[in-house]
Design an enzyme around this catalytic site. Sequence first.
Site, PDB file in Angstrom:
ATOM      1  N   LYS A 194      10.631  -6.739  -0.155  1.00 41.19           N
ATOM      2  CA  LYS A 194      11.202  -6.447  -1.467  1.00 41.19           C
ATOM      3  C   LYS A 194      12.475  -7.279  -1.613  1.00 41.19           C
ATOM      4  O   LYS A 194      13.414  -7.122  -0.830  1.00 41.19           O
ATOM      5  CB  LYS A 194      11.507  -4.958  -1.614  1.00 41.19           C
ATOM      6  CG  LYS A 194      10.255  -4.090  -1.643  1.00 41.19           C
ATOM      7  CD  LYS A 194      10.557  -2.642  -1.951  1.00 41.19           C
ATOM      8  CE  LYS A 194       9.271  -1.820  -1.999  1.00 41.19           C
ATOM      9  NZ  LYS A 194       9.529  -0.399  -2.322  1.00 41.19           N
ATOM     10  N   PHE A 254       4.498  -2.194   8.184  1.00 38.90           N
ATOM     11  CA  PHE A 254       3.285  -1.566   7.666  1.00 38.90           C
ATOM     12  C   PHE A 254       2.873  -0.387   8.556  1.00 38.90           C
ATOM     13  O   PHE A 254       3.016  -0.440   9.783  1.00 38.90           O
ATOM     14  CB  PHE A 254       2.151  -2.579   7.607  1.00 38.90           C
ATOM     15  CG  PHE A 254       1.883  -3.100   6.220  1.00 38.90           C
ATOM     16  CD1 PHE A 254       0.633  -3.013   5.661  1.00 38.90           C
ATOM     17  CD2 PHE A 254       2.901  -3.671   5.477  1.00 38.90           C
ATOM     18  CE1 PHE A 254       0.374  -3.486   4.382  1.00 38.90           C
ATOM     19  CE2 PHE A 254       2.664  -4.155   4.212  1.00 38.90           C
ATOM     20  CZ  PHE A 254       1.398  -4.067   3.652  1.00 38.90           C
ATOM     21  N   LEU A 255       2.324   0.631   7.930  1.00 40.21           N
ATOM     22  CA  LEU A 255       1.706   1.737   8.662  1.00 40.21           C
ATOM     23  C   LEU A 255       0.285   1.331   9.049  1.00 40.21           C
ATOM     24  O   LEU A 255      -0.255   0.341   8.535  1.00 40.21           O
ATOM     25  CB  LEU A 255       1.699   2.995   7.796  1.00 40.21           C
ATOM     26  CG  LEU A 255       3.077   3.564   7.445  1.00 40.21           C
ATOM     27  CD1 LEU A 255       2.945   4.736   6.483  1.00 40.21           C
ATOM     28  CD2 LEU A 255       3.830   3.987   8.698  1.00 40.21           C
ATOM     29  N   ASP A 285      13.028   9.390  -8.040  1.00 42.17           N
ATOM     30  CA  ASP A 285      11.706   8.835  -8.342  1.00 42.17           C
ATOM     31  C   ASP A 285      10.641   9.273  -7.340  1.00 42.17           C
ATOM     32  O   ASP A 285       9.698   8.542  -7.083  1.00 42.17           O
ATOM     33  CB  ASP A 285      11.804   7.304  -8.369  1.00 42.17           C
ATOM     34  CG  ASP A 285      10.581   6.658  -8.998  1.00 42.17           C
ATOM     35  OD1 ASP A 285      10.043   7.223  -9.952  1.00 42.17           O
ATOM     36  OD2 ASP A 285      10.162   5.588  -8.524  1.00 42.17           O
ATOM     37  N   GLU A 317       3.152  11.247   0.699  1.00 42.46           N
ATOM     38  CA  GLU A 317       1.939  10.966   1.462  1.00 42.46           C
ATOM     39  C   GLU A 317       1.976  11.657   2.812  1.00 42.46           C
ATOM     40  O   GLU A 317       3.056  11.920   3.366  1.00 42.46           O
ATOM     41  CB  GLU A 317       1.765   9.452   1.656  1.00 42.46           C
ATOM     42  CG  GLU A 317       1.499   8.704   0.365  1.00 42.46           C
ATOM     43  CD  GLU A 317       1.102   7.251   0.602  1.00 42.46           C
ATOM     44  OE1 GLU A 317       0.612   6.942   1.712  1.00 42.46           O
ATOM     45  OE2 GLU A 317       1.275   6.437  -0.319  1.00 42.46           O
TER      46      GLU A 317
END
Length: 509
Positions: free
Chosen positions: A205, A311-312, A378, A383
Amino acid sequence: MPGPRRDRPAVLLLLGALLVADLYFHLWPRARRELAAGAPGCPCRRRPAPAAPPPRARAASALRRLFAHPLYRAAAPRDPAEPLLGAREALRYYRRKAARWNRRHKLYREELNLTSPAVPLPLRPEASWLQFHLGISRDGLYPRSSPTVNRLLRDMQDFTTISADYSQDEKALLGACDCSQIVKPSGVHLKLVLRFQDFGKAMFKPMRQKREEETPEDFFYFVDFQRHNAEIAAFHLDRILDFRRVPPTVGRLINVTKEILEVTKNEILQSVFFVSPASNVCFFAKCPYMCKTEYAVCGNPHLLEGSLSAFLPSLNLAPRLSIPNPWIRSYSFDGKEEWEVNPLYCDTVREIYPYSNGNRLLNIVDMAVFDFLIGNMDRHHYEMFTKFGDDGFLLHLDNARGFGRHSHDETSILAPLSQCCIIKRTTLLRLQLLAEPEYRLSDVMRESLLQDRLAPVLTEPHLLALDRRLQLILKAVRKCIDTYGEAKVVANDTTQPEAPASDRVKLTT
């Protein structure tokens, strides 16, 4: 017989002047220092005062003391925590993925008529990203004091990128974005998937807002910027709170030309790069309302700050559920959700499974505490890994809209705590510990963030806001205890032994 030399007086005057200068500028100052070094009545020399440790060393000691505290060093359980992945199955799966990637990369080079041989990408079992995946358990994304996490952070900072691409949700949205929507769908915030030389992946990002800039007070939370430094700071705060539910995240200067444009195979991503009038390399998101150069991010001229989140595990290996937050906000200009107008809303939530029993509601409160500290409004979904069932921990993903306004404390984020009046005992004990001067939250955060190469990650007002918000959380808990009693408010969520009396944090009301 020769007469006296006429230049002798001049030579003598010159030598005398040099002697006087030496006495005045060298010998006399030294004598004064020697005389000043001794105290009256004491023949010994005064010892110089010890030099004060640098600020970073002082802060580091506070961070080490925190992680050495008994609350962060619980006794190891007799049975190891249930792992998310089986090592043999995971290795077999990722080897297939690596072989498939190598085949596609070879075909891509052949299509471009590149003559240099393609070097196969190896999959090493000792890779830090793979060890991170294998270390995920029912207790959290990583164990306390995990050396793997520190190694993973270094690798994401140092390793060469070998590919760049859009994420899956962005690919699904390409050409299908609706400009009439108030809320921008996921995937249009210039986030990219970068793959490294060890086959690991991270979500990139880029920097969109300077650290010293605050989100304008007239901005709605759903159109706020996504901040790369918020992702970095959220990981460090999550680790300090001992939640361990945010994937390892690190800051890095990315060369957008060499590490994105020149390694991507995605033609759409290649097409959104351009050179600005200031000769900086820029790119933007491929979506109708974002395909404008004013929405682009630019290097300087090639280097761009950004966050990299590990990353998972693949959803094929470790499926996850995405669940709407019961305290979801109204994503419109004038609407309100029930919890915003009904102070007894939690009674309704408690009647719905799985919030009616187990740890789910307590985990929601943990998430609200975390979001309030970072100022994140937000959190519309959360999850969970399906393997760990209804009592598994919640993943705190996508924290880039945090740390927007240090001058404002949005107490409505604490609605799950203030309306349900319940909190884990371990969470409360750690919050109280971080309110103590010796372990002050802003101090340990400051030191932890200094480990990142993009330091300072947060400005000082944001760090001080953490202390202020922490006091507001403790005030809300005290109000609940005064109303309902400690036994109903503070939930015993663990059987770990108490801290020694000298280090014990008391549940004061």
